[in-house]
Design a protein around this motif. Structure first.
Motif, short mmCIF file in Angstrom:
data_model
loop_
_atom_site.label_atom_id
_atom_site.label_comp_id
_atom_site.label_asym_id
_atom_site.label_seq_id
_atom_site.Cartn_x
_atom_site.Cartn_y
_atom_site.Cartn_z
N THR A 18 0.75 -1.66 -0.10
CA THR A 18 0.01 0.13 0.42
C THR A 18 1.01 1.01 0.14
O THR A 18 2.25 1.36 0.62
CB THR A 18 -0.81 -0.15 1.18
OG1 THR A 18 0.02 0.03 2.66
CG2 THR A 18 -1.73 -0.97 1.55
N THR A 19 0.17 2.26 -0.18
CA THR A 19 1.04 3.30 -0.25
C THR A 19 1.38 3.80 0.95
O THR A 19 2.23 4.52 0.69
CB THR A 19 -0.08 4.89 -0.98
OG1 THR A 19 -0.82 4.95 -0.67
CG2 THR A 19 0.39 4.94 -2.75
N THR A 20 -0.07 3.75 2.14
CA THR A 20 1.00 4.37 3.49
C THR A 20 1.82 3.34 3.61
O THR A 20 2.70 3.61 4.51
CB THR A 20 -0.45 3.34 4.00
OG1 THR A 20 -1.77 4.32 3.63
CG2 THR A 20 -0.21 3.70 5.93
N ILE A 30 2.85 10.97 3.63
CA ILE A 30 2.38 9.95 2.56
C ILE A 30 2.31 11.00 1.19
O ILE A 30 1.34 10.29 -0.04
CB ILE A 30 0.70 9.70 2.84
CG1 ILE A 30 -0.03 8.57 2.19
CG2 ILE A 30 -0.68 10.25 3.05
CD1 ILE A 30 0.22 6.58 1.59
N GLY A 31 2.02 12.71 1.23
CA GLY A 31 1.86 13.20 -0.03
C GLY A 31 3.32 13.36 -0.58
O GLY A 31 2.97 13.51 -2.06
N VAL A 33 5.03 10.92 -1.21
CA VAL A 33 4.86 9.43 -2.47
C VAL A 33 3.86 10.19 -4.16
O VAL A 33 4.12 9.61 -4.61
CB VAL A 33 3.62 8.12 -1.55
CG1 VAL A 33 3.34 6.77 -2.58
CG2 VAL A 33 4.87 7.63 -0.61
N TYR A 34 2.62 10.80 -2.96
CA TYR A 34 1.65 10.99 -4.36
C TYR A 34 1.73 11.95 -4.92
O TYR A 34 1.28 12.42 -6.10
CB TYR A 34 0.58 10.99 -3.50
CG TYR A 34 -0.67 10.06 -2.96
CD1 TYR A 34 -0.64 9.05 -4.16
CD2 TYR A 34 -0.58 9.88 -2.19
CE1 TYR A 34 -1.14 8.04 -3.77
CE2 TYR A 34 -1.49 8.34 -1.23
CZ TYR A 34 -1.86 7.39 -2.37
OH TYR A 34 -2.22 6.77 -2.17
N GLN A 35 3.01 12.72 -4.55
CA GLN A 35 3.32 13.71 -5.26
C GLN A 35 4.48 13.36 -6.20
O GLN A 35 4.32 13.24 -8.08
CB GLN A 35 4.38 14.74 -4.30
CG GLN A 35 5.13 15.98 -5.67
CD GLN A 35 6.80 16.28 -4.67
OE1 GLN A 35 6.18 15.97 -3.03
NE2 GLN A 35 7.58 17.25 -5.15
N PRO A 38 0.94 8.65 -8.46
CA PRO A 38 -0.26 8.49 -8.74
C PRO A 38 -1.12 7.56 -7.99
O PRO A 38 -2.17 7.03 -7.19
CB PRO A 38 -0.87 8.64 -9.75
CG PRO A 38 -0.57 7.69 -10.95
CD PRO A 38 1.22 8.71 -10.29
N ASP A 39 -0.59 6.22 -7.71
CA ASP A 39 -1.10 5.08 -7.53
C ASP A 39 0.26 3.85 -7.00
O ASP A 39 1.34 3.79 -7.32
CB ASP A 39 -2.25 4.36 -8.09
CG ASP A 39 -1.89 3.81 -9.40
OD1 ASP A 39 -1.02 3.67 -9.72
OD2 ASP A 39 -2.32 4.28 -10.08
N LYS A 40 -0.24 3.18 -6.34
CA LYS A 40 1.25 1.90 -6.40
C LYS A 40 0.77 1.09 -7.82
O LYS A 40 2.57 0.60 -7.57
CB LYS A 40 0.21 0.75 -4.82
CG LYS A 40 -0.52 -0.13 -5.76
CD LYS A 40 -0.74 -1.38 -4.68
CE LYS A 40 -1.82 -2.79 -5.24
NZ LYS A 40 -1.51 -3.52 -3.84
#
Length: 183
Positions: A18-20, A30-31, A33-35, A38-40
């Motif tokens: 998971t991204t977490t 976590i931000g 990662v999303y920077q 977009p997803d795993k």
């Protein structure tokens, strides 16, 4: 983040990633990662591309030392490097070249093994003067599929790769390619 992804994939598999978990392992918010992703799937795709580049760099290094004197030596080195990456590169044993996630992870038009076969064909043509033909590309696609399946079997049978299965895989690929490749 990609190193953390590789470790986690080995520990929990693609489905458990998971991204977490990734953010926690990488020690980032976590931000962050999303920077970048977009997803795993995008994270794993980036890791797969990094692994493919590492694989091709390792092949180039092994071929540059001059020990490969003909095309078969090049194919043998390609198989050996693939096995070595299974044994030593975090995440590779689980992801290979992304087929666990998506058979079109490397290219939307061709499946992952076809991409690898195409890259190997390109090197065989450039490095060893093998004739670039449709027959070569087709034979390498078959050889990559067969080698991939047998190498996966070897690592299912033994965590370090069953040497008997690996030896048979190399013999099978050698015999097949000798019958189908014009050098």
């Amino acid at each position: 983040m990609l190193d953390a992804c590789a470790e986690l994939v080995d520990e929990v598999g693609y489905e458990g990633l998971t991204t977490t978990l990734l953010a926690e392992r990488a020690g980032v918010a976590i931000g962050s990662v999303y920077q970048f992703f977009p997803d795993k799937r995008a994270i794993v795709q980036a890791l797969t591309l990094r692994n493919m580049e590492a694989y091709l760099e390792r092949l180039a290094s092994s071929w540059a030392d001059g020990s490969s004197t003909d095309w078969w030596d090049g194919v043998d080195a390609a198989i050996d490097e693939y096995i070595a990456m299974h044994r030593s590169v975090p995440g590779f044993r689980t992801l290979h070249f992304g087929d666990v996630v998506d058979v079109h992870l490397l290219d939307e038009e061709r499946d992952n093994n076809a991409v690898i076969a195409g890259r190997v064909a390109q090197v065989l043509v450039e490095q060893f003067g093998v004739a670039e033909t449709q027959r070569l590309r087709f034979a390498l696609e078959i050889a990559v599929e067969a080698a991939d399946a047998l190498i996966k079997l070897a690592f299912r049978r033994d965590l370090d790769g069953d040497d008997t299965v690996l030896g048979e895989a190399k013999a099978l690929i050698r015999e097949y390619l000798h019958r189908h490749v014009d050098a």
